[in-house]
Design a protein around this motif. Structure first.
Motif, PDB file in Angstrom:
ATOM      1  N   GLY A   1      -4.792  24.624   0.350  1.00  0.00           N
ATOM      2  CA  GLY A   1      -6.205  24.297   0.200  1.00  0.00           C
ATOM      3  C   GLY A   1      -6.454  22.934  -0.411  1.00  0.00           C
ATOM      4  O   GLY A   1      -7.511  22.355  -0.226  1.00  0.00           O
ATOM      5  N   ASP A   2      -5.450  22.412  -1.145  1.00  0.00           N
ATOM      6  CA  ASP A   2      -5.627  21.126  -1.804  1.00  0.00           C
ATOM      7  C   ASP A   2      -5.091  19.965  -0.988  1.00  0.00           C
ATOM      8  O   ASP A   2      -5.116  18.821  -1.429  1.00  0.00           O
ATOM      9  CB  ASP A   2      -4.916  21.127  -3.170  1.00  0.00           C
ATOM     10  N   MET A   3      -4.564  20.281   0.184  1.00  0.00           N
ATOM     11  CA  MET A   3      -3.916  19.222   0.961  1.00  0.00           C
ATOM     12  C   MET A   3      -4.943  18.248   1.535  1.00  0.00           C
ATOM     13  O   MET A   3      -6.030  18.642   1.932  1.00  0.00           O
ATOM     14  CB  MET A   3      -3.149  19.840   2.123  1.00  0.00           C
ATOM     15  N   GLN A   4      -4.510  17.006   1.574  1.00  0.00           N
ATOM     16  CA  GLN A   4      -5.301  16.005   2.263  1.00  0.00           C
ATOM     17  C   GLN A   4      -5.091  16.241   3.759  1.00  0.00           C
ATOM     18  O   GLN A   4      -4.085  16.850   4.147  1.00  0.00           O
ATOM     19  CB  GLN A   4      -4.818  14.601   1.874  1.00  0.00           C
ATOM     20  N   PRO A   5      -6.013  15.732   4.622  1.00  0.00           N
ATOM     21  CA  PRO A   5      -5.848  15.973   6.057  1.00  0.00           C
ATOM     22  C   PRO A   5      -4.473  15.574   6.587  1.00  0.00           C
ATOM     23  O   PRO A   5      -3.845  16.305   7.351  1.00  0.00           O
ATOM     24  CB  PRO A   5      -6.955  15.125   6.683  1.00  0.00           C
ATOM     25  N   SER A   6      -3.971  14.392   6.131  1.00  0.00           N
ATOM     26  CA  SER A   6      -2.677  13.916   6.653  1.00  0.00           C
ATOM     27  C   SER A   6      -1.546  14.869   6.260  1.00  0.00           C
ATOM     28  O   SER A   6      -0.637  15.137   7.042  1.00  0.00           O
ATOM     29  CB  SER A   6      -2.379  12.508   6.132  1.00  0.00           C
TER      30      SER A   6
END
Lengths: 127, 223
Positions: free
Chosen positions: B28-33
């Motif tokens: 859930g905390d991931m950046q799009p990349s």
């Protein structure tokens, strides 16, 4: 910051592996294409026995090479196919079945060319 | 089949290493990349697992390259905020001073229903209670409620609260956890004394928590 060094090291390993594939394996594929061309030339010169000896040599060398490192880079079934084709080519020459030899050698040559060209860096492969 | 099992174990190990190298973020905390890279790695690694004719390097090398690129990219993002803005985008204010910015919501393609769902998940049940709402680059929203709707803090109430420090697990399943022990400024010797006072031993303890003020809680193993 330790991770950036690991990342750079991993990237370097990947690039080295890619360069090794392009330079070494591509060159080796070309070597077997040259073998086939030489065998064909010998057959054209009616030296079928010498051609069979050369074909046997090519078959044995390819087997060694594919067991050594080619299988790291190429689809195993393609390598096995080339190996079995080289063996068949030798058997055809030994039994003087030149027409069958030509049919198999054309397929093998095409596969080797494909292997050689897959590793080379050009726009066609990239796209 | 044995080959498939061995390959699966090796590729599993490589994916674990790759994910660990990328960092500790949750999905859930991931950046799009990062999310894209995680999905691609999972897909790439599965190919040589199911097709034994495919060389293992065809799964390993792209995984290494992806992880390396991700780490290098994140370091560049850390050093250069403009680059970070290009890759991750920037947070967008959706509600400013209690006013819903409809043009921003349109540009983010967020409906009022989506916004209300996210607000409810943050414990805010009325749109008019929100003073500021920001859509973060990882897709989550941050909310600041209007002053009269916020929970009062100890400072607001003028109360002094003693700092008991962080309560940590110092014994888990009969074993001392050295890192946690260091966190609460104590040592195994002191904990052994406490255990002796409570007529138990470390081997018999299921969980023991401890904080800097010396407060502890012991749960014994069930026999």
């Amino acid at each position: 910051m330790k991770r950036i060094y690991i990342a750079i090291a991993l990237l370097a390993i990947s690039i080295a592996s890619g360069v090794f594939e392009t330079v070494s394996v591509t060159q080796n594929s070309q070597k077997y294409i040259d073998y086939i061309d030489e065998i064909n030339k010998k057959i054209d010169d009616k030296e079928v026995k010498n051609a069979a000896v050369l074909c046997k040599k090519a078959d044995e060398e390819f087997e060694d090479m594919s067991k050594n490192y080619m299988f790291y880079y190429y689809m195993h079934k393609n390598l096995e196919e080339i190996e079995s084709n080289l063996s068949s080519m030798y058997e055809y020459l030994r039994n003087d079945e030149v027409h069958d030899y030509y049919a198999t050698s054309a397929i093998t040559r095409r596969k080797l060319e494909s292997m050689r060209d897959t590793g080379s860096v050009n726009l066609q492969n990239i796209l | 089949m044995i080959i498939t099992i061995i390959r699966t174990v090796l590729l599993y190990a490589s994916v674990i290493i790759a994910v660990r190298l990328m960092g500790k973020r949750q999905i859930g905390d991931m950046q799009p990349s990062e999310l894209v890279i995680t999905l691609i790695i999972a897909d790439i690694a599965s190919l040589p697992m199911e097709d034994v004719s495919r060389p293992m390097l065809s799964g390993l090398i792209p995984t290494l390259v992806l992880v390396s690129c991700e780490i290098i990219l994140s370091v560049i993002m850390m050093k250069n905020s403009k680059f970070r803005k290009v890759v991750c985008g920037s947070p967008v204010m959706i509600i400013e001073d209690g006013k819903l910015l409809q043009d921003k919501m349109k540009s983010l393609r967020i409906t009022v229903e989506d916004l209300c769902i996210q607000l409810r998940q943050l414990g805010v049940f009325a749109l008019e209670d929100v003073q500021y709402c920001i859509a973060e680059t990882n897709g989550k929203i941050s909310v600041l409620q209007k002053p009269d709707k916020r929970n009062p803090t100890a400072e607001d109430l003028g109360i002094e609260i003693n700092d008991s420090g962080l309560e940590v697990v110092v014994i888990s399943d009969g074993r001392f956890l050295d890192t946690s022990i260091r966190l609460c400024n104590t040592d195994a010797k002191n904990l052994n004394k406490i255990l002796k006072k409570n007529k138990t031993t470390v081997e018999d303890v299921f969980i023991m928590t401890y904080n800097r003020s010396g407060k502890y809680n012991i749960i014994q193993k069930q026999i």
